[in-house]
Structure formats: structure tokens, C-alpha cells
Design a protein around this motif. Structure first.
Motif, PDB file in Angstrom:
ATOM      1  N   SER A 139       0.848  -1.192   0.000  1.00  0.00           N
ATOM      2  CA  SER A 139       0.000   0.000   0.000  1.00  0.00           C
ATOM      3  C   SER A 139       0.885   1.243   0.000  1.00  0.00           C
ATOM      4  CB  SER A 139      -0.907   0.022   1.228  1.00  0.00           C
ATOM      5  OG  SER A 139      -1.495   1.295   1.394  1.00  0.00           O
ATOM      6  N   PRO A 140       0.885   2.029  -1.083  1.00  0.00           N
ATOM      7  CA  PRO A 140       1.750   3.221  -1.124  1.00  0.00           C
ATOM      8  C   PRO A 140       1.496   4.195   0.020  1.00  0.00           C
ATOM      9  CG  PRO A 140       0.892   2.722  -3.312  1.00  0.00           C
ATOM     10  CD  PRO A 140       0.164   1.826  -2.362  1.00  0.00           C
ATOM     11  N   SER A 141       0.233   4.401   0.380  1.00  0.00           N
ATOM     12  CA  SER A 141      -0.060   5.370   1.441  1.00  0.00           C
ATOM     13  C   SER A 141       0.459   4.886   2.787  1.00  0.00           C
ATOM     14  CB  SER A 141      -1.565   5.636   1.510  1.00  0.00           C
ATOM     15  OG  SER A 141      -2.294   4.442   1.810  1.00  0.00           O
ATOM     16  N   ALA A 181       4.211   5.311   2.851  1.00  0.00           N
ATOM     17  CA  ALA A 181       4.580   6.723   2.983  1.00  0.00           C
ATOM     18  C   ALA A 181       4.360   7.224   4.405  1.00  0.00           C
ATOM     19  CB  ALA A 181       3.770   7.560   1.999  1.00  0.00           C
ATOM     20  N   GLU A 182       3.236   6.846   5.001  1.00  0.00           N
ATOM     21  CA  GLU A 182       2.921   7.284   6.359  1.00  0.00           C
ATOM     22  C   GLU A 182       3.952   6.800   7.372  1.00  0.00           C
ATOM     23  OE1 GLU A 182      -0.951   5.753   7.037  1.00  0.00           O
ATOM     24  OE2 GLU A 182      -1.926   7.075   5.573  1.00  0.00           O
ATOM     25  N   GLU A 223      -7.893   0.093  -6.282  1.00  0.00           N
ATOM     26  CA  GLU A 223      -7.198   0.865  -7.315  1.00  0.00           C
ATOM     27  C   GLU A 223      -5.712   0.514  -7.301  1.00  0.00           C
ATOM     28  OE1 GLU A 223      -6.276   5.476  -8.725  1.00  0.00           O
ATOM     29  OE2 GLU A 223      -7.162   5.077  -6.747  1.00  0.00           O
ATOM     30  N   ALA A 235      -2.339   1.609  -8.508  1.00  0.00           N
ATOM     31  CA  ALA A 235      -1.640   2.778  -9.039  1.00  0.00           C
ATOM     32  C   ALA A 235      -0.581   3.198  -8.031  1.00  0.00           C
ATOM     33  CB  ALA A 235      -2.613   3.932  -9.288  1.00  0.00           C
ATOM     34  N   GLU A 236       0.410   3.950  -8.502  1.00  0.00           N
ATOM     35  CA  GLU A 236       1.480   4.396  -7.606  1.00  0.00           C
ATOM     36  C   GLU A 236       0.942   5.219  -6.453  1.00  0.00           C
ATOM     37  OE1 GLU A 236       5.577   5.318  -9.208  1.00  0.00           O
ATOM     38  OE2 GLU A 236       4.366   5.637 -11.018  1.00  0.00           O
ATOM     39  N   ASP A 237      -0.177   5.925  -6.682  1.00  0.00           N
ATOM     40  CA  ASP A 237      -0.803   6.679  -5.601  1.00  0.00           C
ATOM     41  C   ASP A 237      -2.173   6.109  -5.250  1.00  0.00           C
ATOM     42  OD1 ASP A 237      -2.106   7.320  -7.922  1.00  0.00           O
ATOM     43  OD2 ASP A 237      -2.031   9.498  -7.637  1.00  0.00           O
ATOM     44  N   GLY A 238      -2.386   4.828  -5.578  1.00  0.00           N
ATOM     45  CA  GLY A 238      -3.673   4.201  -5.318  1.00  0.00           C
ATOM     46  C   GLY A 238      -3.664   3.337  -4.072  1.00  0.00           C
ATOM     47  N   ASP A 239      -4.586   2.368  -4.050  1.00  0.00           N
ATOM     48  CA  ASP A 239      -4.691   1.477  -2.895  1.00  0.00           C
ATOM     49  C   ASP A 239      -3.537   0.488  -2.844  1.00  0.00           C
ATOM     50  OD1 ASP A 239      -7.259   2.569  -2.231  1.00  0.00           O
ATOM     51  OD2 ASP A 239      -8.113   1.361  -3.852  1.00  0.00           O
ATOM     52  N   TRP A 263       0.120  -1.002  -5.011  1.00  0.00           N
ATOM     53  CA  TRP A 263       1.135  -0.917  -6.046  1.00  0.00           C
ATOM     54  C   TRP A 263       2.125  -2.055  -5.805  1.00  0.00           C
ATOM     55  CZ3 TRP A 263       0.925   0.853 -10.596  1.00  0.00           C
ATOM     56  CH2 TRP A 263       2.061   1.161 -11.355  1.00  0.00           C
TER      57      TRP A 263
END
Length: 453
Positions: free
Chosen positions: A177-179, A182-183, A319, A321-325, A327
Motif C-alpha cells: 500500500s503506497p499510502s 509513505a505514512e 485501485e 496505481a502508484e498513488d492508489g490502494d 502498487w
């Protein structure tokens, strides 16, 4: 196996590519096996791209394979227009017990017309029974036009070409998960050592387990574990050792294989690292692989190791995507920017030489079919006529480019290329035993002793 997006596909470019092999629209084929048909009936409106396959009103071709559920629905969608235009009813039957049941059907004198065979080793075994039909000329032409020699060789047994590839996958993707990453400040690893470091950091953080893993797959249970081992053999021991291992030119329990498998065990047999969302290490053996990566979308694990086709198995609405759910990154090598990947695919072989069977087999080997199926979503093809832009996500588009890149060191899934008794037998079972507590040397010794003499 071997996976919501629906994209209408114009037949223009793909259709022209396919027709280039079979002649001009309306020409009667000189050889039915070269451009299957048998009828001079005119094509229906909008069916020009299918004219040279012929018309077979009321004909039925049964096709047997491992593809199930939503992927089976997508498969049926991929040939719907072909059916309408040729009059052939393609009746697909998927089974979670394909590897065992195809042998039962062949030995019982009741094989399907066509089979989607997921392992070159199994293909070789079936061809060895004398029950398979060599590929018709149309399939041979497509294979030579659109598939590399390596892929053609996987469909060849004792010098006879039986089956062109169908779909393909790049294995060894790590889904995340990208998010979430990142977090938490977790960085994408560029080497296997860095992967070990981020795995340890995630475990120490207590936020979630680093990995979620599942080996369950009905009669095929264990195969996801073989993918782990194959990826590590290729990356740690190199392609030459990988080839020697698959061909049994070195023992199955060679020390280099032991080392690679132990490195896998350092991750997936570590109770601190698995099994996010499911329980302890013991749950890996039975957890269905199709849902094994779902905890990544639920913030219960950070990573899941699975092939590109897994994009189509995430819950509906996910989703990619690199900024999706979700990747993914390819499992790195011992050095940064290593370009070695394993992959898999299926091969369409025939047990009947009927003209309508040849027509279906030829269509499935074409660039036209590859573009249609990839556009529907969730899968790839190594067909050189595939436009990567037809992929259903940027990740699959990048994977398609990887397959087509001449600088990529590609190796077919090792267990699929081994003799069936090992690759889909003792190796699968060994992975279940191993993750259930057996030590590496014991299970590898057992597989070595099972290799056909």
C-alpha cells in the motif's frame, strides 16, 4: 494459474496483425490447418477480422483449464465475438484439480478438444502419451511471428511443436500500500539485503506484520511456495545455476538451493514476520492464495509476494496505481537494478484435429486475441504483437515492457518446467511440509529422491 475493468477493443490494429498471417480477407485458405475454416459462407457484418477462420455453425469446442471464477468470466468474454462470427461455441470448463484430472481424462479416452496447460513439464507428459495433436500450421505461424524462441521451446516436445503460449505473468512482484508505506517512512528496497532490513523494521514497528502468505490452491496447494524458492534461486545463485537445477544437471538439494530456500525461510517461517491477517506461520499451508494478499488492503500486513496476475484478484474496487490502494515492486536482486525475473504462462494444446478445434487454437495464439484479453484486464501476454498500452494498469503495462525487453533475464517458473511428478507433485508437497515445520534439507532430499530416473 495460475486473473472491474472492461475496455471495448477495436479490432483494427490487432485484427490486421492477425490477418497478416492468414491472408487477405475473403481468400479461401489453401490449407485448412493453415487458416482454419471449411466454409465459403460470407462473414457476418462486423466480422471481417474473423473471415479466414471460417464458419462452423453449430460446432462446439470444449476447452479445459485451471482458470476459475472472475478470470474464467474474462476468458469467456475474450472470445465472445469470435464465437458470434465463426459460429463456434467455445465451452470452457475450469477445475482446481486440473493437473490430476487431465491425466485421468486422457487415460480414460475422454480428453477435451483443447486444454490450457499451465506447466511445460505437464505438457511434455501429456504429449508423451501420444494423445496430443501437433499444432496446426496457423498456430505454428503465429508462434514464429509473435513469440520468442524460448517460449516456442516450452511448447515443443521431442522436436514437435504442440502448443503456443496463451497468457503470461511476471512473478516475484511484492504488492504493498503506497499510502501506508509513505505514512510510516518505509522505503522501497533495491536489494535483497534492503528487503530484509525493511522487513525487520516493519516487524519492530508493531504497526502490522510485514508479510501475508498463502499456499492454499485446492489440489495445487503448495505452488505459491515454489515461486518464492525459484525467485530466490534465480537472484542468489544466478540464471546458469537456475537452469541446471530445473534440468536436474545439479541435484535438487544442491547447497546453493538449500541456501536460497533458507533465505526464504528467514522471512516466511519467522513468526515475527507472518502471517498478517490470518494467524501464525501454520496458517500459510492452508490459506487460499487468492485471498492471501487481501490483508494488504486492510492494513493488516505490509507486503504480499505474488505474480502480476494477482492484480485481478484484489477485492473489487481496489485501485492499482502508484498513488492508489495497491502498487508493487519486483523482488530485487543481490545488487541494485538486477534485471532477472521469473514468470509463468499457459499453453493451449489440442487432443483433436477437427477444423473447428484448429480455428480456436489458432485464434488463441494470435496477437488479436492477446490484445483483446489484456484489454479486458488483470493479465498479460508475452506475445510481441501486444500493445502494452492495452494493459489495465500502469503496473501491468510496465510488466509487459519487462517481458518484451531484450535485456531482461527471464526464466520460466521452475516447477512448471520440471517433470510433472516433481514440479506439480513432490515440490508442491515439500513446500507444504516445509512451512508446516519440516527442515529445508529434509524436504529437498525428498524431492531429489523423487526425480524420475
Amino acid at each position: 494459474m495460475k486473473h472491474a475493468r472492461r475496455i471495448a477493443v477495436p479490432l483494427g490494429i490487432a485484427g490486421v496483425a492477425a490477418l497478416a498471417l492468414t491472408g487477405c480477407v475473403g481468400d479461401a485458405p489453401a490449407d485448412p490447418s493453415a487458416a482454419p475454416g471449411g466454409s465459403d459462407a460470407p462473414a457476418a457484418a462486423g466480422c471481417e477480422a474473423y473471415t479466414d477462420y471460417g464458419t462452423f455453425e453449430g460446432a462446439e469446442v470444449n476447452l479445459y483449464g485451471t482458470i476459475l471464477d472472475v478470470e474464467a468470466e474474462r476468458l469467456n468474454e475474450s472470445w465472445a465475438e469470435f464465437e458470434e462470427c465463426t459460429g463456434i461455441d467455445v465451452v470452457y470448463e475450469g477445475s482446481g484439480e486440473f493437473e490430476a484430472q487431465i491425466n485421468v481424462r486422457v487415460q480414460g479416452g475422454n480428453p477435451p478438444d483443447l486444454a490450457i496447460i499451465p506447466q511445460p513439464g505437464l505438457l511434455a507428459s501429456l504429449a508423451g502419451t501420444g494423445s496430443m495433436v501437433p499444432a496446426p500450421e496457423g498456430v505454428v505461424a503465429n508462434a514464429q511471428e509473435y513469440w520468442t524462441q524460448d517460449w516456442q521451446d516450452y511448447g515443443t516436445v521431442d522436436g514437435t511443436f504442440y502448443a503456443a503460449p496463451l497468457m503470461a505473468s511476471v512473478k516475484g512482484f511484492v504488492w504493498y500500500s503506497p499510502s501506508v508505506w509513505a505514512e510510516n517512512g518505509w522505503e522501497i528496497p533495491t536489494t535483497l539485503d534492503e528487503l530484509d532490513e525493511v522487513t525487520a523494521a516493519i516487524a519492530e514497528s508493531g504497526v502490522m506484520k510485514p508479510w501475508c502468505v498463502g499456499f492454499g490452491s485446492a489440489e495445487a496447494t503448495g505452488w505459491p511456495g515454489t515461486d518464492w524458492v525459484e525467485d530466490y534461486v534465480l537472484r542468489t545463485a544466478g540464471p546458469d545455476v537456475y537452469d541446471q537445477w530445473v534440468a536436474h544437471e545439479i541435484p535438487f538439494n544442491d547447497p546453493q538451493i538449500v541456501a536460497a530456500m533458507n533465505r526464504v525461510g528467514d522471512i516466511i517461517k519467522n513468526p515475527e514476520y507472518v502471517n498478517g491477517g490470518f494467524g501464525d506461520v501454520s496458517t500459510i499451508a492452508t490459506q487460499d492464495f487468492g485471498e492471501a494478499g487481501w490483508p494488504v488492503t486492510e492494513n493488516e500486513c505490509a507486503m504480499h509476494h505474488q505474480a502480476t496476475f494477482y492484480e485481478g484478484l484484489f477485492p473489487e474496487g481496489t485501485e492499482v496505481a502508484e498513488d492508489g490502494d495497491i502498487w508493487g515492486f519486483i523482488l530485487p536482486g543481490t545488487e541494485a537494478d538486477a534485471a532477472a525475473v521469473t514468470g509463468g504462462g499457459e499453453f493451449v494444446g489440442a487432443f483433436s484435429d477437427a477444423e473447428e478445434v484448429a480455428a480456436v487454437q489458432t485464434f488463441l495464439s494470435s496477437a488479436e486475441w492477446a490484445n483483446i484479453r489484456v484489454s479486458i484486464g488483470g493479465t498479460l501476454s508475452a506475445n510481441s504483437g501486444l500493445d502494452p498500452e492495452n494493459a489495465s494498469s500502469p503496473l501491468l503495462a510496465s510488466a509487459a515492457a519487462t517481458l518484451q525487453d531484450p535485456d531482461t533475464t527471464f526464466r520460466f517458473d521452475g516447477s512448471d518446467a520440471m517433470p510433472g511428478a516433481v514440479g506439480t507433485g513432490t515440490f508442491w508437497k515439500a513446500m507444504v511440509d516445509w512451512v508446516s515445520g519440516a527442515d529445508t534439507e529434509t524436504v529437498l532430499d525428498q524431492v531429489e529422491s523423487s526425480w524420475p530416473q
